[in-house]
Design an enzyme around this catalytic site. Structure first.
Site, PDB file in Angstrom:
ATOM      1  N   ASN A  23      45.138  37.556  38.504  1.00 19.98           N
ATOM      2  CA  ASN A  23      43.762  38.029  38.355  1.00 19.98           C
ATOM      3  C   ASN A  23      43.603  39.076  37.256  1.00 19.98           C
ATOM      4  OD1 ASN A  23      43.012  36.286  40.326  1.00 19.98           O
ATOM      5  ND2 ASN A  23      42.595  37.834  41.895  1.00 19.98           N
ATOM      6  N   CYS A 116      32.640  26.228  46.099  1.00 22.63           N
ATOM      7  CA  CYS A 116      34.090  26.069  46.194  1.00 22.63           C
ATOM      8  C   CYS A 116      34.452  26.184  47.656  1.00 22.63           C
ATOM      9  CB  CYS A 116      34.822  27.096  45.346  1.00 22.63           C
ATOM     10  SG  CYS A 116      34.738  28.744  46.027  1.00 22.63           S
TER      11      CYS A 116
END
Ligand code: UD1
Length: 429
Positions: A23, A116
């Site tokens: 990330n 998602c």
């Protein structure tokens, strides 16, 4: 589609090396779009999301080379400004190219990510913030079509308060504001270590940013940015996953190359569960070989934004609670649909009741191996932790989710003594 086969109840022991943070790597790679000079990243993890973003950047005209943990990016010849649906649907973080493209080239066309597995996850805050910076944005045919039509052709600084704390939203706005005219103030900003890593990279490129790590980030825009060399911070979620696996198997492991100060919330919970934790400048040791009563204690957890307990650690910690002595409440406050691992953990013998955003996990003395299915990245990691602790064999299907975000996970776990192997199947098989 590859599968993982785990024969459980091997006690994890030894030393494992942390990889760089997924990330952090993704926004840092996107930031290379902000300059015509070269950006060199070190300690990059080797995983699918990084390859997906490299593919997207190449499709824009960026030269991207990855050699092991080094990624070299050169965005001198960008000639395309579109992130297609095919790429964005596989990885939501593709939205990170929107801010940099708009700031440097005054135009971008980025597919909306769509739903998602872990919820709707809209990008309205990215759009709202960029509009505040002077971008004209329409949504057409499923694409965010953005332009800068100020007289100077540059975005202009503004005061932005996001409606909720968003990590990639804050990152997109930081990157856009770095090249805007004048000052931007982002209020209600995310405070994650990955935000600070991005700010450090941008400062190395010549950006003027302060306040990162707090909820108010101040950015004085500059006309252009330069190349930089930067080392990516360790992956606190990968580190946390290994620590949970060690606790679940009553092991004794040391994770090298970690940053203990990024893990405070998790380390507190692991200690509450009975683990013995020692830390050094760049390592964390967890000992669970002498737990009182031989089992971890059940520990209730509520996910929140950093510095609270990370939603990305919820599934792995739940796997520990499944084996704990007592009952724990686990509350998810960041995503609306992030308990899909629960039904799979139940297949392994866990006792879990879901009530809205909260699960009550009643620990059992032993889980038993079964065939289960990965549903998203961190859910898969939770299943691995549970499988490592379960009696007998666990087979995890659809591990492409795991490959998105973990660098050689089964190799590293094997080094710690786990009995885990990847079963390769032919495409479509
Ligand atoms: C990032 C992380 C992800 C982590 C998540 C929360 C990356 C690449 N991914 O995801 O691993 O699980 O932070 O820590 O860094 N939201 C909106 N509108 C927006 C943006 C967000 O409603 O415009 C909502 C989301 O639906 C979610 C919450 O805000 O409920 C937090 O999402 P956000 O922080 O944006 O997550 P990501 O940045 O996508």
């Amino acid at each position: 589609m590859d599968k993982l086969r785990i024969t459980g109840q091997r006690v994890l022991q030894g030393v494992v090396q942390a990889s760089g943070a997924k990330n952090a790597a993704l926004p840092l790679m996107a930031a290379a779009l902000l300059t015509a000079e070269r950006v060199h990243l070190h300690n990059a993890p080797q995983l699918m999301d990084v390859r997906t973003l490299a593919k997207l950047l190449r499709s824009l005209g960026v030269r991207v080379e990855q050699e092991g943990g080094d990624i070299h990016l050169d965005a001198a010849a960008v000639n395309h400004f579109e992130a297609s649906y095919d790429l964005v649907k596989t990885m939501r973080a593709s939205i990170l190219v929107l801010g940099p493209l708009l700031a440097r080239f005054g135009q971008a066309r980025v597919s909306l990510p769509g739903g998602c597995a872990i919820g709707a996850r809209p990008v309205d805050q990215h759009i709202k913030g960029l509009q505040a910076l002077g971008a004209q944005i329409e949504v057409e045919h499923g694409y965010i079509v953005a332009r800068v039509s100020t007289p100077s052709g540059r975005l202009r600084g503004a005061r932005i308060t996001t409606d909720m704390v968003t990590v990639t939203g804050t990152e997109n706005l930081m990157m856009a504001a770095a090249l805007a005219e004048g000052e931007t103030l982002i209020d209600n900003a995310a405070r994650e270590p990955e935000i600070i890593d991005l700010a450090n990279l941008l400062r190395g490129m010549g950006a003027q940013i302060s306040g990162d790590g707090s909820s108010q980030i101040r950015i004085q825009g500059v006309q252009s940015l330069q190349g930089v060399e930067h080392r990516i911070i360790p992956d606190r979620i990968e580190v946390g996953t290994f620590l949970c696996a060690a606790l679940a198997t009553r092991g004794d492991i040391t994770v090298q190359g970690a940053e203990p100060t990024h893990q405070d919330a998790l380390l507190d919970k692991l200690r509450e569960a009975g683990a013995h934790i020692d830390t050094g400048a760049d390592w964390i040791r967890l000992r669970a070989d002498a737990l009182p009563g031989g089992r971890p204690r059940a520990v209730s957890v509520r996910t929140t934004e950093y510095p609270g307990f990370a939603t990305d650690m919820q599934a792995q910690f739940m796997a520990v609670n499944c084996l704990a002595d007592g009952a724990a409440r686990m509350t998810e406050t960041i995503f609306e649909n992030r308990f899909m691992h629960v039904q799979e953990l139940v297949r392994l013998g866990a006792q879990i009741d879901i009530d809205g955003h909260t699960c009550v996990v009643r620990g059992v003395p032993q889980l038993s191996g079964a065939n289960v299915m990965a549903t998203d990245l961190r859910a898969s990691a939770g299943l691995v932790v549970a499988g490592l602790a379960a009696e007998g064999q666990t087979q995890i299907d659809r591990i492409y989710h795991l490959d998105r975000g973990y660098d050689a996970m089964e190799v590293k776990l094997r080094e710690l003594g786990a009995d885990i192997e990847r079963i390769k199947t032919s495409p479509g098989g």
